[in-house]
Write an enzyme that holds these catalytic residues in place. Structure first.
Site, short mmCIF file in Angstrom:
data_model
loop_
_atom_site.label_atom_id
_atom_site.label_comp_id
_atom_site.label_asym_id
_atom_site.label_seq_id
_atom_site.Cartn_x
_atom_site.Cartn_y
_atom_site.Cartn_z
N ARG A 44 0.03 -16.47 32.53
CA ARG A 44 1.15 -15.98 32.99
C ARG A 44 1.90 -16.94 34.00
NH1 ARG A 44 2.13 -10.83 34.08
NH2 ARG A 44 4.33 -11.67 34.60
N ARG A 104 13.97 -23.58 22.87
CA ARG A 104 14.17 -23.76 21.39
C ARG A 104 14.92 -25.43 21.42
NH1 ARG A 104 16.13 -18.13 21.07
NH2 ARG A 104 14.30 -17.25 20.30
N CYS A 143 12.63 -12.67 24.16
CA CYS A 143 13.18 -12.41 25.59
C CYS A 143 13.30 -10.84 25.60
CB CYS A 143 14.26 -13.06 25.70
SG CYS A 143 14.46 -14.94 25.93
N GLU A 186 12.82 -7.26 32.04
CA GLU A 186 11.48 -6.60 32.77
C GLU A 186 12.02 -5.19 33.25
OE1 GLU A 186 7.93 -6.85 34.69
OE2 GLU A 186 8.97 -8.57 33.55
N ARG A 220 9.86 -14.33 34.03
CA ARG A 220 8.51 -14.21 33.70
C ARG A 220 8.18 -14.58 32.23
NH1 ARG A 220 9.87 -9.95 36.99
NH2 ARG A 220 8.29 -9.50 38.89
N TYR A 255 3.16 -19.76 39.39
CA TYR A 255 4.20 -19.00 39.84
C TYR A 255 4.90 -19.99 40.81
CZ TYR A 255 2.10 -15.01 38.08
OH TYR A 255 1.55 -14.07 36.91
N ARG A 285 2.16 -13.13 42.89
CA ARG A 285 0.71 -13.52 42.71
C ARG A 285 0.35 -14.53 43.97
NH1 ARG A 285 -2.39 -11.49 38.56
NH2 ARG A 285 -4.21 -12.15 40.10
#
Length: 122
Positions: free
Chosen positions: A7, A63, A75, A78, A90, A108, A116
């Site tokens: 993540r 890409r 894509c 959220e 994210r 992060y 986080r």
């Protein structure tokens, strides 16, 4: 070898194409560096953006990178939870690796460190 999830998240100051693309590359480079992975190790990358980032597709930046043209990228938006972090990108990378779950380093950056704090570098 196992498939592990990695993540990461980063915030963008403005909803403009270049800052979105640059933040995408910064986050990707951080994840790749921290985990010592190569594009050929990656099964797929799921990228989400908050509703306030609509000036560019983050996948477009990836890409353009050498050796990344065959990595599956997706894509999506959220979930727009009221009061959640704004202008955020994210990632969830699915990676073939011999590392244990505990050895995976999630990344992060910027304002996304609040998501986080237990995993963010200070």
């Amino acid at each position: 070898m196992n498939v592990r999830g990695i993540r990461g998240a980063i915030t963008v100051d403005v909803n403009e194409k270049q800052p979105i693309l640059q933040a995408t590359i910064e986050l990707l480079n951080g994840i790749v560096k921290e985990n010592g992975i190569l594009p050929e190790d990656i099964c797929s990358v799921m990228i989400t953006v908050t509703h306030d980032l609509d000036a560019a597709f983050p996948a477009a930046a990836i890409r353009q990178l050498s050796d990344w043209e065959l990595v599956p990228l997706m894509c999506a938006l959220e979930v727009p939870v009221k009061g959640s972090l704004e202008r955020c990108i994210r990632f969830l990378l699915h990676v073939n690796t011999d590392k244990t779950q505990a050895e995976i380093k999630h990344v992060y950056l910027g304002g996304a460190q609040v998501l986080r704090p237990d995993l963010s570098k200070t």
